[in-house]
Scaffold this motif. Structure first.
Motif, PDB file in Angstrom:
ATOM      1  N   ILE A   1      -1.369   4.126  -1.457  1.00 19.08           N
ATOM      2  CA  ILE A   1      -1.721   3.753  -3.056  1.00 19.08           C
ATOM      3  C   ILE A   1      -3.248   4.472  -3.331  1.00 19.08           C
ATOM      4  O   ILE A   1      -3.330   4.990  -4.337  1.00 19.08           O
ATOM      5  CB  ILE A   1      -1.105   2.427  -3.573  1.00 19.08           C
ATOM      6  N   ASP A   2      -3.999   4.011  -2.662  1.00 20.23           N
ATOM      7  CA  ASP A   2      -5.501   4.793  -2.542  1.00 20.23           C
ATOM      8  C   ASP A   2      -5.891   5.975  -2.118  1.00 20.23           C
ATOM      9  O   ASP A   2      -7.077   6.254  -2.382  1.00 20.23           O
ATOM     10  CB  ASP A   2      -6.329   3.534  -2.394  1.00 20.23           C
ATOM     11  N   LYS A   3      -4.763   6.610  -1.712  1.00 18.05           N
ATOM     12  CA  LYS A   3      -5.225   8.002  -1.025  1.00 18.05           C
ATOM     13  C   LYS A   3      -3.812   8.906  -1.256  1.00 18.05           C
ATOM     14  O   LYS A   3      -3.674   9.887  -0.598  1.00 18.05           O
ATOM     15  CB  LYS A   3      -5.322   7.856   0.655  1.00 18.05           C
TER      16      LYS A   3
ATOM     17  N   GLU B   1      -4.183  11.572  -3.194  1.00 23.46           N
ATOM     18  CA  GLU B   1      -4.661  12.875  -3.233  1.00 23.46           C
ATOM     19  C   GLU B   1      -4.470  13.393  -1.734  1.00 23.46           C
ATOM     20  O   GLU B   1      -4.346  14.808  -1.546  1.00 23.46           O
ATOM     21  CB  GLU B   1      -6.058  13.193  -3.685  1.00 23.46           C
TER      22      GLU B   1
ATOM     23  N   SER C   1       0.735  -1.053  -0.089  1.00 28.78           N
ATOM     24  CA  SER C   1      -0.081   0.037   0.059  1.00 28.78           C
ATOM     25  C   SER C   1       0.694   1.206   0.080  1.00 28.78           C
ATOM     26  O   SER C   1       0.377   2.375  -0.407  1.00 28.78           O
ATOM     27  CB  SER C   1      -0.981  -0.037   1.345  1.00 28.78           C
TER      28      SER C   1
END
Length: 534
Positions: free
Chosen positions: A514-516, A518, A500
């Motif tokens: 990785i999924d945050k 921004e 991650s």
């Protein structure tokens, strides 16, 4: 006025046609055209999508193996650029500062935040500023600064310890965010005797703290419009993303900076209490009026003020990111973490002397290996301001079968200097170069790394030559103090799967989720007290 506007609008197509012609002419006559390199994935974006997706790691993880340490790659509009991890070429570039400058985009975008400080100026002005600033970073000054390093590291340790108590045995913290606060407090105190209170609850309300945070964020935010403004000065009169935010931040920094400068001048003149005579700004002011410095070579007030945000950026963001990557590496390599902690716990005090801290071999090895493996800046760039011939230690064979021992460089051509490409080179460091392995520093190092033109540790992390990092001793010592204090006190683990965590670079390389993406840089850690009975 209307006639002037009409004339200006009428010339725009002509000017645009000229730029397009110049673009194609430079590409057609480029000395990089026939060099080996990856094929462009698109005419518009060149190799940029692949580079962006891999954070440029594709250079040293794949392309160097295919094309060698020096290659051609493509950027926007299929324009050729040069990438080199060749030690002879890098040595030549870094020691010829009058031929190779920082590109306008890098210089202008960061200069909007720092002003005409060491990051911005070139040639004789850079040489003069560096001579005046250097005494503030001498080894003797670090002894006094180490007291502040330990004070703030212990403050951070105690905050984390209280969070563990509140959560009962284990707590989750954002390691990067807390390290940002700690290093900001340190550079405030050591830089200009100013307390940001970043580690305190009231820190977010601190006026200068907010100004620096907003200013750095606005100045390093990359956009297509920023690229256009950096290349075409005529467009800089138009606002860009973050322009208002940056202007407000600069206004606050200048106002408070001038007050700090006024105090430093009074101290240098002996007209006020000598309570902050050893911070970087006061030392710089004294050095600036030294009789050994010719009057014409002294810095103006604007030049001196520009060093304040320069100190903050260099001594805050880079050190916090480098230390965060250290904690990340230790969380993945528990045997390294345990071995390091065993060494640190043999020291009978939380606040060792500078000599005792620097005599810890494994701590030194861990810091060196992290700065090799996780360089805060994986690449930097230069542009030729004169024609030149670039020598190579590893010859390259071009597309025509010609073996080249040198490359003809034309004025205006851009070169990407491979910091991580050198630090992770198997040819230089051995087959285990892509492994995090502090033990390499406990045995004889490869002879090949002596060719690396770095100012410290036979690596490129702090660059080399006249533009080598002036504060590298400061950075290394602060990292050692932080690791000494935190690893002695806490078991450190990742709070998310290692897959991650990815790297994203905006001048400085930071860990992100990785999924945050921004949300900005983050390093979620699980911390617990060390069990001394084990």
């Amino acid at each position: 006025m209307s006639q002037f506007v009409i004339l200006g609008l009428a010339t725009l197509p002509l000017y645009g046609s000229y730029l397009i012609f110049l673009l194609f002419y430079k590409q057609y006559t480029s000395s990089f055209r026939d060099l080996p390199g990856p094929p462009a994935t698109s005419w518009l974006k060149g190799n940029f999508p692949e580079m962006q997706e891999s954070e440029n790691a594709i250079f040293y993880k794949k392309w160097i193996d295919e094309y060698g340490p020096t290659m051609r790659f493509k950027v926007f509009f299929n324009m050729s650029r040069l990438y080199t991890a060749d030690t002879k070429a890098l040595n030549h570039i870094l020691h010829n500062e009058y031929i190779y400058h920082k590109p306008k985009m890098m210089q202008w975008s960061l200069g909007r935040f720092t002003g005409p400080g060491l990051f911005y100026v070139q040639d004789d002005k850079h040489k003069a500023q560096r001579k005046i600033v250097s005494p503030a970073f001498s080894p003797g000054q670090l002894r006094g600064f180490s007291e502040i390093f330990f004070e703030k590291a212990i403050e951070l340790r105690d905050i984390w310890a209280s969070q563990i108590e509140e959560e009962r045995n284990m707590a989750q913290v954002d390691g990067l965010a807390w390290l940002n606060k700690m290093t900001l407090d340190v550079i405030g105190r050591t830089g200009f005797h100013y307390d940001f209170h970043a580690l305190s609850p009231e820190g977010d309300a601190n006026e200068l703290n907010k100004a620096f945070s907003n200013g750095i964020h606005a100045a390093t935010r990359l956009s297509m419009w920023l690229i256009i403004q950096s290349v075409l000065p005529i467009t800089r009169c138009l606002p860009s993303s973050g322009w208002a935010q940056l202007r407000t931040a600069k206004s606050t920094m200048d106002r408070i900076g001038r007050e700090l400068l006024r105090e430093s001048k009074l101290i240098a003149a002996g007209k006020t209490e000598n309570r902050r005579s050893k911070d970087l700004l006061s030392l710089l002011v004294r050095s600036n009026v030294d009789t050994s410095i010719p009057y014409g070579q002294r810095m103006s007030d604007e030049d001196v003020l520009a060093q304040v945000p320069t100190f903050v950026f260099a001594g805050h963001d880079t050190i916090s990111s480098a230390t965060a990557w250290s904690l990340y590496a230790l969380s993945l390599h528990k045997s390294v973490q345990n071995k390091l902690r065993k060494e640190l716990l043999c020291v009978p005090t939380d606040h060792p002397s500078l000599e005792d801290l620097n005599s810890l071999p494994y701590l030194d090895a861990v810091v060196r290996e992290n700065l090799r493996f996780h360089s805060p800046a994986p690449e930097t760039a230069r542009v030729a301001v004169k024609d030149d011939i670039l020598p190579l230690s590893t010859p390259i064979t071009d597309k025509n079968g010609v073996v080249r021992h040198e490359i003809h460089i034309k004025k205006g051509q851009h070169i990407l200097l491979a910091i991580s490409g050198v630090n992770l080179s198997k040819e230089l460091w051995g087959e285990d170069a892509m492994q995090f392995k502090p033990e390499r520093w406990e045995s004889k190092l490869p002879e090949a790394i002596t060719a690396i033109p770095g100012v410290w540790g036979n690596m490129m992390t702090f660059l080399g030559g006249p533009h080598g990092c002036i504060g590298y001793r400061f950075a290394v010592l602060e990292m050692k103090v932080l690791l000494f204090t935190l690893v002695r006190a806490f078991e450190i683990d990742l709070a998310v799967p290692k897959e991650s965590i990815i790297s994203r670079t905006s001048i400085v390389q930071r860990p992100h989720i990785i999924d945050k993406i921004e949300a900005g840089g983050q390093l979620p850690l699980l911390i617990s007290h060390v069990d001394c009975t084990k």
